[in-house]
Design an enzyme around this catalytic site. Structure first.
Site, mmCIF file in Angstrom:
data_model
loop_
_atom_site.group_PDB
_atom_site.id
_atom_site.type_symbol
_atom_site.label_atom_id
_atom_site.label_comp_id
_atom_site.label_asym_id
_atom_site.label_seq_id
_atom_site.Cartn_x
_atom_site.Cartn_y
_atom_site.Cartn_z
ATOM 1 N N GLU A 276 -7.367 58.120 -24.014
ATOM 2 C CA GLU A 276 -7.932 59.200 -24.843
ATOM 3 C C GLU A 276 -7.563 59.038 -26.312
ATOM 4 O O GLU A 276 -6.841 59.865 -26.855
ATOM 5 C CB GLU A 276 -7.376 60.556 -24.419
ATOM 6 N N GLY A 278 -7.824 59.454 -30.206
ATOM 7 C CA GLY A 278 -8.467 60.389 -31.131
ATOM 8 C C GLY A 278 -8.383 59.801 -32.523
ATOM 9 O O GLY A 278 -9.338 59.207 -33.041
ATOM 10 N N ARG A 316 -2.105 68.004 -43.700
ATOM 11 C CA ARG A 316 -1.098 67.147 -43.070
ATOM 12 C C ARG A 316 0.130 66.856 -43.943
ATOM 13 O O ARG A 316 1.245 66.860 -43.424
ATOM 14 C CB ARG A 316 -1.734 65.844 -42.573
ATOM 15 N N CYS A 347 -2.228 77.900 -53.789
ATOM 16 C CA CYS A 347 -1.053 78.585 -54.305
ATOM 17 C C CYS A 347 0.146 78.407 -53.391
ATOM 18 O O CYS A 347 0.621 79.366 -52.772
ATOM 19 C CB CYS A 347 -1.378 80.053 -54.519
ATOM 20 N N TYR A 376 -7.864 64.572 -38.198
ATOM 21 C CA TYR A 376 -7.026 65.759 -38.434
ATOM 22 C C TYR A 376 -7.062 66.243 -39.877
ATOM 23 O O TYR A 376 -6.080 66.781 -40.382
ATOM 24 C CB TYR A 376 -5.571 65.501 -37.979
HETATM 25 C C1 PLP Z 1 -4.123 64.816 -29.331
HETATM 26 C C2 PLP Z 1 -4.304 64.252 -27.995
HETATM 27 C C3 PLP Z 1 -4.849 62.977 -27.845
HETATM 28 C C4 PLP Z 1 -5.228 62.102 -29.002
HETATM 29 O O1 PLP Z 1 -4.131 61.770 -29.773
HETATM 30 P P1 PLP Z 1 -4.329 60.724 -30.967
HETATM 31 O O2 PLP Z 1 -2.969 60.505 -31.474
HETATM 32 O O3 PLP Z 1 -5.223 61.353 -31.940
HETATM 33 O O4 PLP Z 1 -4.907 59.496 -30.348
HETATM 34 C C5 PLP Z 1 -5.054 62.512 -26.565
HETATM 35 N N1 PLP Z 1 -4.724 63.255 -25.498
HETATM 36 C C6 PLP Z 1 -4.195 64.479 -25.611
HETATM 37 C C7 PLP Z 1 -3.880 65.242 -24.409
HETATM 38 C C8 PLP Z 1 -3.962 65.009 -26.855
HETATM 39 O O5 PLP Z 1 -3.423 66.214 -26.958
#
Ligand code: PLP
Length: 417
Positions: A276, A278, A316, A347, A376
């Protein structure tokens, strides 16, 4: 000379679309998706990749992920609704979250999402009850807290023992027993996610080993066969000098080897494996363009350079001291002779985007490009100080297209009575 990103002149983009502006490159997103195909999906049987949409989700991004055949991780009703808005195949949606509300669970059950990733025994029971009411069954994975520390900021570390995420190891057997007894729950297997922005595969490998042992134990003790295992995301990207970015295969290969060997040595079914990512898919695919405004030199101290965005479009740095590289888009051929601090317009004294950036001599009206803002940033943007959220454009083969309009002041008042 102007800075060109993904085949487009960024100064021209700033002129055409205004600033601050999120610029995403579909070409770079595609490079990443191709790497997922080449080093994961094509190399192994029975595997799947999900895009963790919280990193950056718009309808257009969901369309790209749908077109490329990846699955989608969502963590809220809003993300789920966005996926649904582009008819994302619901069986390829994985619903995460450490405190899914009744409303969200019902919505996900009504949509018939592929999987819920469950964070507690109470949640599994709740999903069962709600699924019973709707006369359906929910496929679930149990999110395991593997109890490994990862070398990243503690706000983006998720796999350690003291974490709000996942089912702790001592409660796991009970969670599996409960799940297998519930009539409207189909337990498919396990999930872990050790943290984010990692350059070292140690914690991924440690967590894999721990979860493999769990899979073995659950078979021996409860006769439970694990059909699916989700390895999470967390693969690091380039933000700044010193970031030791690795290929995806650096993480995937040893984990897959470990899984294949362990399951065959122990006579276990090799479960379906998913990942997964992101940040890894979108982070480097995005930059943010700003217009420089005030330039304030405090003699002998520092020079603050104000831009027309800040923590509202990129929280961030304020949230976890994230660091970025940037350049002056209309002066990339000029020598960097000065050191300045890039200040947001909000501010808050903490609203500093970059400390001590080397730049050429600056003037008000120059365009600043901050790199690696694709993950993000848009998704964490706020209206603090009633600053309107920037527009998002997507670049493909040198052609820009608007995918999210700049918010207007009227938009901000739309829900107010
Ligand atoms: C945030 C998250 C991801 C993705 O994380 P990245 O660091 O953006 O790759 C994958 N799985 C779960 C459960 C997450 O909470």
């Amino acid at each position: 000379m102007n800075y060109s990103f993904s085949g487009c002149d960024t100064v021209e983009l700033a002129k055409e679309y205004g600033t601050p502006l999120y610029v995403m490159s579909e070409d770079i997103i595609m490079d990443k998706i191709n790497e997922i195909n080449n080093s994961f999906l094509k190399n192994y049987d029975n595997v799947e990749a999900y895009y963790a949409s919280k990193a950056f989700l718009t309808k257009e991004m969901a369309r790209i992920i749908k077109r490329e055949g990846l699955g989608l991780d969502v963590v809220s009703g809003g993300e789920l609704y966005t996926a649904k808005a582009v008819d994302f195949p619901v069986n390829k949606i994985m619903f995460h979250g450490n405190n899914k509300t009744v409303k969200e669970i019902k919505m996900a059950l009504n949509y018939e999402v592929g999987h819920f990733v469950c964070d507690s025994i109470g949640e599994i029971q709740l999903i069962d009850e709600l699924a019973k009411d709707l006369d359906t069954r929910a496929n679930i994975l149990i999110r395991v807290t593997p109890g490994v520390d990862s070398d990243t900021h503690k706000y983006i570390s998720t796999g350690n023992v003291d974490s709000k995420f996942g089912v702790p190891l001592p409660l796991l057997k009970q969670a599996v027993e409960t799940s297998t007894k519930l009539e409207n729950i189909v337990l498919k297997g396990f999930h872990f996610h050790v943290g984010s922005q990692l350059f070292d595969n140690t914690s991924h490998l440690l967590a894999t080993e721990i979860v493999l042992n769990i899979i073995k134990e659950m078979k021996e003790e409860l006769g439970f066969i694990t059909e699916e295992l989700d390895l999470g995301g967390g693969f690091g990207i380039y933000y700044k000098k010193g970031d030791d970015v690795k290929d995806l295969s650096y993480f995937i290969e040893p984990m897959m080897k470990l899984i294949e060997k362990f399951t065959s040595d122990n006579n276990l079914l090799r479960p379906k494996i998913s990942i997964e990512p992101g940040r890894w898919i979108v982070g480097e695919a995005g930059i943010t363009l700003y217009t420089i405004g005030s330039i304030k030199e405090i003699p002998g101290v520092r020079t603050y350079v104000g831009v027309d965005g800040g923590m509202t479009d990129n929280p961030r740095p304020a949230l976890y001291q994230a660091e970025y590289e940037a350049l002056v888009a209309n002066k990339i051929d000029k020598e960097c002779t000065e050191t300045v601090t890039i200040a947001g317009k909000c501010c808050e004294s903490g609203d500093i985007l970059i400390w001590d950036l080397k730049v050429p001599s600056l003037e008000s009206g120059d365009i600043l490009a901050i790199k690696s803002t694709g993950a993000y940033n848009y998704s964490m943007a706020s209206n603090y100080n009633r600053v309107e959220r920037p527009a998002v454009i997507m670049l493909k083969e040198g052609t820009p297209r608007l995918v999210v309009k700049r918010e207007s002041y009227e938009d901000m008042l739309i829900n107010e009575l």
